[in-house]
Design a protein around this motif. Structure first.
Motif, mmCIF file in Angstrom:
data_model
loop_
_atom_site.group_PDB
_atom_site.id
_atom_site.type_symbol
_atom_site.label_atom_id
_atom_site.label_comp_id
_atom_site.label_asym_id
_atom_site.label_seq_id
_atom_site.Cartn_x
_atom_site.Cartn_y
_atom_site.Cartn_z
ATOM 1 N N GLY A 120 10.254 -21.777 -7.837
ATOM 2 C CA GLY A 120 9.841 -23.156 -7.664
ATOM 3 C C GLY A 120 8.335 -23.273 -7.751
ATOM 4 O O GLY A 120 7.701 -22.747 -8.667
ATOM 5 N N GLY A 121 7.744 -23.931 -6.757
ATOM 6 C CA GLY A 121 6.294 -24.061 -6.736
ATOM 7 C C GLY A 121 5.596 -22.961 -5.980
ATOM 8 O O GLY A 121 4.377 -23.007 -5.787
ATOM 9 N N GLY A 122 6.360 -21.959 -5.529
ATOM 10 C CA GLY A 122 5.756 -20.885 -4.751
ATOM 11 C C GLY A 122 6.106 -19.512 -5.271
ATOM 12 O O GLY A 122 6.498 -19.344 -6.428
ATOM 13 N N TRP A 123 5.970 -18.505 -4.388
ATOM 14 C CA TRP A 123 6.211 -17.113 -4.751
ATOM 15 C C TRP A 123 7.018 -16.448 -3.638
ATOM 16 O O TRP A 123 6.733 -16.631 -2.461
ATOM 17 C CB TRP A 123 4.892 -16.365 -4.914
ATOM 18 C CG TRP A 123 4.042 -16.859 -6.043
ATOM 19 C CD1 TRP A 123 3.170 -17.911 -6.017
ATOM 20 C CD2 TRP A 123 3.992 -16.323 -7.364
ATOM 21 N NE1 TRP A 123 2.574 -18.066 -7.235
ATOM 22 C CE2 TRP A 123 3.065 -17.105 -8.090
ATOM 23 C CE3 TRP A 123 4.638 -15.264 -8.001
ATOM 24 C CZ2 TRP A 123 2.766 -16.853 -9.417
ATOM 25 C CZ3 TRP A 123 4.345 -15.004 -9.322
ATOM 26 C CH2 TRP A 123 3.415 -15.799 -10.018
ATOM 27 N N ARG A 124 8.026 -15.662 -4.035
ATOM 28 C CA ARG A 124 8.838 -14.955 -3.056
ATOM 29 C C ARG A 124 8.605 -13.447 -3.166
ATOM 30 O O ARG A 124 8.565 -12.890 -4.267
ATOM 31 C CB ARG A 124 10.320 -15.256 -3.237
ATOM 32 C CG ARG A 124 11.176 -14.714 -2.073
ATOM 33 C CD ARG A 124 12.655 -15.014 -2.235
ATOM 34 N NE ARG A 124 12.961 -16.418 -2.223
ATOM 35 C CZ ARG A 124 13.096 -17.161 -1.122
ATOM 36 N NH1 ARG A 124 12.915 -16.604 0.071
ATOM 37 N NH2 ARG A 124 13.389 -18.446 -1.205
ATOM 38 N N VAL A 125 8.469 -12.812 -2.016
ATOM 39 C CA VAL A 125 8.330 -11.360 -1.966
ATOM 40 C C VAL A 125 9.615 -10.733 -2.510
ATOM 41 O O VAL A 125 10.722 -11.199 -2.233
ATOM 42 C CB VAL A 125 8.080 -10.900 -0.516
ATOM 43 C CG1 VAL A 125 8.067 -9.373 -0.417
ATOM 44 C CG2 VAL A 125 6.771 -11.478 0.000
ATOM 45 N N ALA A 135 -2.600 -8.022 -9.570
ATOM 46 C CA ALA A 135 -1.715 -6.910 -9.916
ATOM 47 C C ALA A 135 -0.628 -6.734 -8.863
ATOM 48 O O ALA A 135 0.534 -6.433 -9.198
ATOM 49 C CB ALA A 135 -2.521 -5.624 -10.062
ATOM 50 N N MET A 136 -0.966 -6.903 -7.600
ATOM 51 C CA MET A 136 0.019 -6.800 -6.524
ATOM 52 C C MET A 136 1.018 -7.948 -6.600
ATOM 53 O O MET A 136 2.222 -7.763 -6.389
ATOM 54 C CB MET A 136 -0.688 -6.806 -5.163
ATOM 55 C CG MET A 136 -1.487 -5.564 -4.870
ATOM 56 S SD MET A 136 -0.436 -4.107 -4.630
ATOM 57 C CE MET A 136 -1.615 -2.974 -3.884
ATOM 58 N N ARG A 137 0.527 -9.135 -6.905
ATOM 59 C CA ARG A 137 1.428 -10.283 -7.028
ATOM 60 C C ARG A 137 2.425 -10.054 -8.158
ATOM 61 O O ARG A 137 3.623 -10.303 -7.992
ATOM 62 C CB ARG A 137 0.622 -11.555 -7.301
ATOM 63 C CG ARG A 137 1.475 -12.824 -7.348
ATOM 64 C CD ARG A 137 0.657 -14.006 -7.788
ATOM 65 N NE ARG A 137 0.226 -13.853 -9.183
ATOM 66 C CZ ARG A 137 -0.649 -14.648 -9.785
ATOM 67 N NH1 ARG A 137 -1.229 -15.633 -9.114
ATOM 68 N NH2 ARG A 137 -0.975 -14.444 -11.047
ATOM 69 N N ALA A 138 1.934 -9.565 -9.280
ATOM 70 C CA ALA A 138 2.810 -9.335 -10.428
ATOM 71 C C ALA A 138 3.862 -8.268 -10.131
ATOM 72 O O ALA A 138 4.999 -8.357 -10.607
ATOM 73 C CB ALA A 138 1.982 -8.928 -11.641
ATOM 74 N N ARG A 139 3.500 -7.288 -9.326
ATOM 75 C CA ARG A 139 4.423 -6.178 -9.060
ATOM 76 C C ARG A 139 5.429 -6.505 -7.965
ATOM 77 O O ARG A 139 6.589 -6.072 -8.033
ATOM 78 C CB ARG A 139 3.623 -4.935 -8.661
ATOM 79 C CG ARG A 139 4.487 -3.723 -8.362
ATOM 80 C CD ARG A 139 3.639 -2.503 -8.032
ATOM 81 N NE ARG A 139 4.463 -1.361 -7.698
ATOM 82 C CZ ARG A 139 3.995 -0.175 -7.306
ATOM 83 N NH1 ARG A 139 2.678 0.010 -7.224
ATOM 84 N NH2 ARG A 139 4.813 0.805 -7.001
ATOM 85 N N HIS A 140 5.004 -7.267 -6.958
ATOM 86 C CA HIS A 140 5.823 -7.396 -5.751
ATOM 87 C C HIS A 140 6.332 -8.809 -5.443
ATOM 88 O O HIS A 140 7.107 -8.972 -4.500
ATOM 89 C CB HIS A 140 5.040 -6.885 -4.544
ATOM 90 C CG HIS A 140 4.703 -5.426 -4.609
ATOM 91 N ND1 HIS A 140 5.654 -4.429 -4.490
ATOM 92 C CD2 HIS A 140 3.513 -4.794 -4.793
ATOM 93 C CE1 HIS A 140 5.068 -3.249 -4.590
ATOM 94 N NE2 HIS A 140 3.769 -3.444 -4.762
ATOM 95 N N VAL A 167 0.836 -1.199 0.000
ATOM 96 C CA VAL A 167 0.000 0.000 0.000
ATOM 97 C C VAL A 167 0.871 1.249 0.000
ATOM 98 O O VAL A 167 0.648 2.194 -0.774
ATOM 99 C CB VAL A 167 -0.943 0.002 1.219
ATOM 100 C CG1 VAL A 167 -1.626 1.370 1.373
ATOM 101 C CG2 VAL A 167 -2.000 -1.076 1.085
ATOM 102 N N LEU A 168 1.871 1.287 0.867
ATOM 103 C CA LEU A 168 2.718 2.472 0.982
ATOM 104 C C LEU A 168 3.545 2.692 -0.279
ATOM 105 O O LEU A 168 3.788 3.837 -0.679
ATOM 106 C CB LEU A 168 3.625 2.359 2.206
ATOM 107 C CG LEU A 168 2.908 2.251 3.558
ATOM 108 C CD1 LEU A 168 3.914 2.272 4.695
ATOM 109 C CD2 LEU A 168 1.877 3.365 3.729
ATOM 110 N N ALA A 169 3.966 1.606 -0.918
ATOM 111 C CA ALA A 169 4.689 1.745 -2.181
ATOM 112 C C ALA A 169 3.790 2.384 -3.236
ATOM 113 O O ALA A 169 4.228 3.222 -4.029
ATOM 114 C CB ALA A 169 5.187 0.382 -2.666
ATOM 115 N N GLY A 170 2.508 1.994 -3.228
ATOM 116 C CA GLY A 170 1.561 2.584 -4.161
ATOM 117 C C GLY A 170 1.258 4.033 -3.860
ATOM 118 O O GLY A 170 0.809 4.780 -4.733
ATOM 119 N N CYS A 171 1.507 4.446 -2.601
ATOM 120 C CA CYS A 171 1.291 5.838 -2.208
ATOM 121 C C CYS A 171 2.563 6.668 -2.353
ATOM 122 O O CYS A 171 2.622 7.809 -1.883
ATOM 123 C CB CYS A 171 0.822 5.897 -0.751
ATOM 124 S SG CYS A 171 -0.785 5.165 -0.445
ATOM 125 N N SER A 172 3.582 6.086 -2.965
ATOM 126 C CA SER A 172 4.869 6.774 -3.159
ATOM 127 C C SER A 172 5.505 7.177 -1.834
ATOM 128 O O SER A 172 5.990 8.305 -1.666
ATOM 129 C CB SER A 172 4.700 8.006 -4.061
ATOM 130 O OG SER A 172 4.217 7.625 -5.336
#
Length: 273
Positions: free
Chosen positions: A175-180, A165-170, A124-129
Protein backbone atom coordinates in the motif's frame (compact mmCIF):
# COMPACT_ATOMS: atom_id res chain seq x y z
CA UNK A 1 -5.43 25.35 27.99
CA UNK A 2 -3.30 23.20 30.28
CA UNK A 3 -4.26 20.51 32.75
CA UNK A 4 -4.97 21.44 36.35
CA UNK A 5 -2.45 20.98 39.13
CA UNK A 6 -4.58 18.19 40.60
CA UNK A 7 -4.80 16.35 37.28
CA UNK A 8 -1.07 16.59 36.67
CA UNK A 9 -0.23 15.40 40.19
CA UNK A 10 -2.52 12.38 39.85
CA UNK A 11 -1.19 11.41 36.43
CA UNK A 12 2.45 11.91 37.45
CA UNK A 13 1.96 9.74 40.53
CA UNK A 14 0.19 7.03 38.51
CA UNK A 15 2.92 6.92 35.88
CA UNK A 16 5.63 6.92 38.55
CA UNK A 17 4.09 3.99 40.42
CA UNK A 18 3.37 1.91 37.32
CA UNK A 19 6.49 2.59 35.23
CA UNK A 20 9.09 4.44 37.39
CA UNK A 21 9.10 7.28 34.86
CA UNK A 22 9.04 10.68 36.53
CA UNK A 23 7.07 13.54 35.00
CA UNK A 24 8.57 16.65 36.50
CA UNK A 25 7.21 20.18 36.56
CA UNK A 26 6.92 21.57 33.07
CA UNK A 27 5.56 18.35 31.57
CA UNK A 28 1.93 19.47 31.80
CA UNK A 29 1.88 20.03 28.05
CA UNK A 30 2.96 16.42 27.50
CA UNK A 31 0.19 15.10 29.73
CA UNK A 32 -2.39 17.18 27.90
CA UNK A 33 -1.21 16.27 24.40
CA UNK A 34 -0.89 12.55 25.13
CA UNK A 35 -4.17 12.21 27.03
CA UNK A 36 -6.37 14.41 24.87
CA UNK A 37 -7.01 11.58 22.33
CA UNK A 38 -8.05 9.31 25.22
CA UNK A 39 -10.36 12.00 26.56
CA UNK A 40 -11.98 12.54 23.17
CA UNK A 41 -12.41 8.80 22.60
CA UNK A 42 -14.14 8.55 25.97
CA UNK A 43 -16.43 11.49 25.19
CA UNK A 44 -14.93 13.67 27.93
CA UNK A 45 -14.89 17.45 27.57
CA UNK A 46 -11.16 17.71 28.21
CA UNK A 47 -8.27 15.96 29.95
CA UNK A 48 -9.28 17.26 33.39
CA UNK A 49 -12.77 15.81 32.95
CA UNK A 50 -11.36 12.51 31.70
CA UNK A 51 -8.97 12.16 34.64
CA UNK A 52 -11.78 13.07 37.06
CA UNK A 53 -13.78 10.15 35.65
CA UNK A 54 -10.71 7.96 35.94
CA UNK A 55 -10.25 8.86 39.59
CA UNK A 56 -13.90 8.08 40.24
CA UNK A 57 -13.48 4.61 38.74
CA UNK A 58 -15.72 5.26 35.73
CA UNK A 59 -13.14 4.44 33.03
CA UNK A 60 -12.41 0.71 32.83
CA UNK A 61 -8.81 0.13 31.82
CA UNK A 62 -8.14 3.84 31.97
CA UNK A 63 -5.16 3.63 34.32
CA UNK A 64 -3.28 1.33 31.97
CA UNK A 65 -4.21 3.46 28.95
CA UNK A 66 -2.85 6.58 30.64
CA UNK A 67 0.44 4.91 31.55
CA UNK A 68 0.87 3.56 28.03
CA UNK A 69 0.13 6.98 26.52
CA UNK A 70 2.77 8.65 28.68
CA UNK A 71 5.49 6.02 28.25
CA UNK A 72 5.58 5.69 24.47
CA UNK A 73 9.00 6.99 23.50
CA UNK A 74 10.75 8.22 20.37
CA UNK A 75 12.39 5.61 18.15
CA UNK A 76 13.90 5.19 14.70
CA UNK A 77 15.88 2.69 12.61
CA UNK A 78 19.56 2.28 13.54
CA UNK A 79 19.20 5.12 16.03
CA UNK A 80 22.57 6.87 16.53
CA UNK A 81 24.14 4.28 14.16
CA UNK A 82 27.40 3.77 16.11
CA UNK A 83 26.05 1.16 18.58
CA UNK A 84 24.87 -0.98 15.66
CA UNK A 85 28.29 -0.62 14.00
CA UNK A 86 29.88 -1.79 17.26
CA UNK A 87 27.52 -4.76 17.38
CA UNK A 88 28.52 -5.75 13.85
CA UNK A 89 32.24 -5.01 14.03
CA UNK A 90 33.13 -5.95 17.61
CA UNK A 91 30.45 -7.66 19.66
CA UNK A 92 29.39 -10.34 17.17
CA UNK A 93 32.95 -11.26 16.09
CA UNK A 94 34.08 -11.51 19.74
CA UNK A 95 31.10 -13.70 20.59
CA UNK A 96 31.59 -15.90 17.52
CA UNK A 97 35.26 -16.47 18.39
CA UNK A 98 34.43 -17.95 21.80
CA UNK A 99 30.92 -19.40 21.42
CA UNK A 100 30.45 -23.11 21.92
CA UNK A 101 29.33 -25.16 18.90
CA UNK A 102 25.60 -24.78 18.38
CA UNK A 103 25.32 -21.75 20.65
CA UNK A 104 22.89 -18.98 19.76
CA UNK A 105 23.50 -15.30 20.36
CA UNK A 106 20.72 -14.04 22.64
CA UNK A 107 19.66 -10.39 22.53
CA UNK A 108 17.13 -8.52 24.64
CA UNK A 109 15.85 -5.20 23.28
CA UNK A 110 14.11 -3.59 26.27
CA UNK A 111 11.62 -0.73 25.86
CA UNK A 112 11.54 -1.50 22.15
CA UNK A 113 8.59 0.78 21.30
CA UNK A 114 7.25 0.14 17.77
CA UNK A 115 10.01 -2.29 16.87
CA UNK A 116 12.56 -0.38 14.81
CA UNK A 117 15.37 -1.18 17.26
CA UNK A 118 14.99 -4.98 17.41
CA UNK A 119 14.39 -5.16 13.66
CA UNK A 120 17.57 -3.11 13.15
CA UNK A 121 19.43 -5.61 15.34
CA UNK A 122 17.95 -8.48 13.31
CA UNK A 123 19.21 -6.85 10.10
CA UNK A 124 22.71 -6.54 11.56
CA UNK A 125 22.76 -10.16 12.70
CA UNK A 126 21.46 -11.36 9.34
CA UNK A 127 24.36 -9.53 7.71
CA UNK A 128 26.72 -11.28 10.13
CA UNK A 129 25.35 -14.69 9.08
CA UNK A 130 23.73 -15.36 12.46
CA UNK A 131 20.27 -16.43 11.31
CA UNK A 132 19.67 -18.52 14.42
CA UNK A 133 20.20 -15.69 16.91
CA UNK A 134 17.28 -15.08 19.24
CA UNK A 135 15.98 -11.55 19.79
CA UNK A 136 13.49 -10.79 22.55
CA UNK A 137 11.88 -7.35 22.32
CA UNK A 138 9.81 -6.00 25.20
CA UNK A 139 7.82 -2.92 26.06
CA UNK A 140 5.29 -1.77 28.62
CA UNK A 141 2.77 -0.72 25.97
CA UNK A 142 0.59 -3.38 24.33
CA UNK A 143 -0.33 -0.86 21.63
CA UNK A 144 3.22 -0.35 20.38
CA UNK A 145 3.93 -4.08 20.65
CA UNK A 146 0.96 -4.83 18.39
CA UNK A 147 2.36 -2.40 15.84
CA UNK A 148 5.82 -3.92 16.15
CA UNK A 149 4.55 -7.46 15.60
CA UNK A 150 2.60 -6.32 12.55
CA UNK A 151 5.78 -4.79 11.12
CA UNK A 152 4.00 -2.26 8.90
CA UNK A 153 5.55 1.23 8.76
CA UNK A 154 4.69 4.44 6.99
CA UNK A 155 6.93 6.01 4.38
CA UNK A 156 7.91 8.67 6.93
CA UNK A 157 8.87 6.06 9.53
CA UNK A 158 10.93 4.10 7.01
CA UNK A 159 12.75 7.25 5.93
CA UNK A 160 14.02 7.82 9.46
CA UNK A 161 17.38 6.08 9.59
CA UNK A 162 16.80 3.02 7.41
CA UNK A 163 19.46 2.69 4.67
CA UNK A 164 18.11 2.03 1.20
CA UNK A 165 20.00 -1.25 0.89
CA UNK A 166 18.49 -2.54 4.14
CA UNK A 167 15.02 -1.48 3.04
CA UNK A 168 15.40 -3.28 -0.27
CA UNK A 169 16.61 -6.46 1.43
CA UNK A 170 14.29 -6.66 4.42
CA UNK A 171 11.10 -4.70 3.67
CA UNK A 172 8.42 -5.05 1.02
CA UNK A 173 6.15 -2.36 -0.34
CA UNK A 174 2.57 -2.65 0.89
CA UNK A 175 0.00 0.00 0.00
CA UNK A 176 1.37 3.36 1.03
CA UNK A 177 3.84 1.87 3.48
CA UNK A 178 6.45 -0.84 3.99
CA UNK A 179 6.20 -4.18 5.80
CA UNK A 180 9.11 -5.99 7.42
CA UNK A 181 9.76 -9.31 5.69
CA UNK A 182 8.32 -12.46 7.19
CA UNK A 183 11.81 -13.83 7.79
CA UNK A 184 12.83 -10.80 9.81
CA UNK A 185 9.58 -10.82 11.79
CA UNK A 186 10.19 -14.45 12.69
CA UNK A 187 13.60 -13.47 14.09
CA UNK A 188 12.06 -11.26 16.81
CA UNK A 189 9.77 -12.29 19.67
CA UNK A 190 7.72 -9.46 21.17
CA UNK A 191 6.50 -9.59 24.76
CA UNK A 192 4.97 -7.14 27.22
CA UNK A 193 7.27 -6.37 30.13
CA UNK A 194 7.54 -3.69 32.79
CA UNK A 195 11.12 -2.82 33.72
CA UNK A 196 10.01 -2.63 37.37
CA UNK A 197 9.28 -6.37 37.24
CA UNK A 198 11.80 -9.25 37.22
CA UNK A 199 13.58 -9.69 33.89
CA UNK A 200 11.69 -11.74 31.30
CA UNK A 201 12.47 -15.36 30.54
CA UNK A 202 14.73 -16.12 27.61
CA UNK A 203 18.12 -15.44 29.09
CA UNK A 204 20.88 -15.47 29.91
CA UNK A 205 21.47 -12.82 27.28
CA UNK A 206 24.68 -11.94 25.48
CA UNK A 207 23.51 -8.40 24.64
CA UNK A 208 20.91 -6.17 26.29
CA UNK A 209 19.83 -2.91 24.68
CA UNK A 210 18.30 -0.54 27.22
CA UNK A 211 18.58 2.75 25.39
CA UNK A 212 17.24 6.17 26.34
CA UNK A 213 15.13 4.80 29.19
CA UNK A 214 17.16 5.21 32.39
CA UNK A 215 17.25 8.99 31.95
CA UNK A 216 13.60 9.04 33.01
CA UNK A 217 14.22 7.10 36.25
CA UNK A 218 15.57 8.24 39.61
CA UNK A 219 18.80 6.78 40.95
CA UNK A 220 17.19 4.02 43.02
CA UNK A 221 15.10 2.79 40.11
CA UNK A 222 18.08 2.97 37.74
CA UNK A 223 20.08 0.85 40.17
CA UNK A 224 17.26 -1.70 40.52
CA UNK A 225 16.80 -2.01 36.76
CA UNK A 226 20.54 -2.32 36.15
CA UNK A 227 20.74 -5.01 38.80
CA UNK A 228 18.02 -7.04 37.07
CA UNK A 229 19.81 -6.63 33.75
CA UNK A 230 23.15 -7.65 35.25
CA UNK A 231 21.62 -10.83 36.64
CA UNK A 232 20.39 -11.99 33.21
CA UNK A 233 23.50 -11.06 31.23
CA UNK A 234 26.13 -13.68 30.50
CA UNK A 235 29.53 -13.11 32.13
CA UNK A 236 31.21 -10.72 29.75
CA UNK A 237 27.85 -9.83 28.19
CA UNK A 238 27.21 -6.41 26.72
CA UNK A 239 24.88 -3.63 27.84
CA UNK A 240 23.98 -0.93 25.31
CA UNK A 241 22.67 2.33 26.77
CA UNK A 242 21.73 5.69 25.31
CA UNK A 243 24.46 8.25 24.72
CA UNK A 244 23.43 10.24 27.81
CA UNK A 245 23.24 7.19 30.09
CA UNK A 246 25.83 5.33 32.15
CA UNK A 247 25.88 2.84 35.04
CA UNK A 248 28.89 4.62 36.53
CA UNK A 249 28.15 5.63 40.10
CA UNK A 250 24.93 3.61 40.10
CA UNK A 251 26.00 -0.02 39.66
CA UNK A 252 29.51 -1.46 39.77
CA UNK A 253 28.72 -4.61 37.80
CA UNK A 254 29.71 -3.08 34.45
CA UNK A 255 32.96 -1.89 32.94
CA UNK A 256 33.10 0.88 30.34
CA UNK A 257 34.42 -0.16 26.93
CA UNK A 258 35.03 2.35 24.14
CA UNK A 259 34.46 0.84 20.70
CA UNK A 260 35.24 3.21 17.85
CA UNK A 261 32.62 5.99 18.05
CA UNK A 262 30.51 4.62 20.88
CA UNK A 263 30.72 3.34 24.45
CA UNK A 264 29.27 0.01 25.60
CA UNK A 265 29.32 -1.63 29.01
CA UNK A 266 30.47 -5.17 29.76
CA UNK A 267 29.51 -7.22 32.79
CA UNK A 268 32.02 -7.75 35.57
CA UNK A 269 31.72 -10.11 38.55
CA UNK A 270 30.69 -7.23 40.82
CA UNK A 271 27.22 -6.51 42.12
CA UNK A 272 25.40 -3.33 43.09
CA UNK A 273 27.16 -0.63 45.04
Amino acid sequence: MTVSTETFAFVADLVRRRSAIRLGAGKEYLVESRLLPLARAAGALDVDAYVARLRAGREAGGHEAVVEALTTNETSWFRDVAPFDALRDHVVPAWSATAAPGARLRVWSAACSTGQEPYSVAMVLAGCSLPDATILATDLSTEVLDRARDGLYTQLEVSRGLPGAMRARHLVREGGGWRVSAALRRAVTFQRHNLLDPAPAGGPFDVVLLRNVLIYFDRDDRRAVLDRVHRVLQPGGWLVLGAAESPVGVHDGFERVVLDRTTLYRTTPGGPL
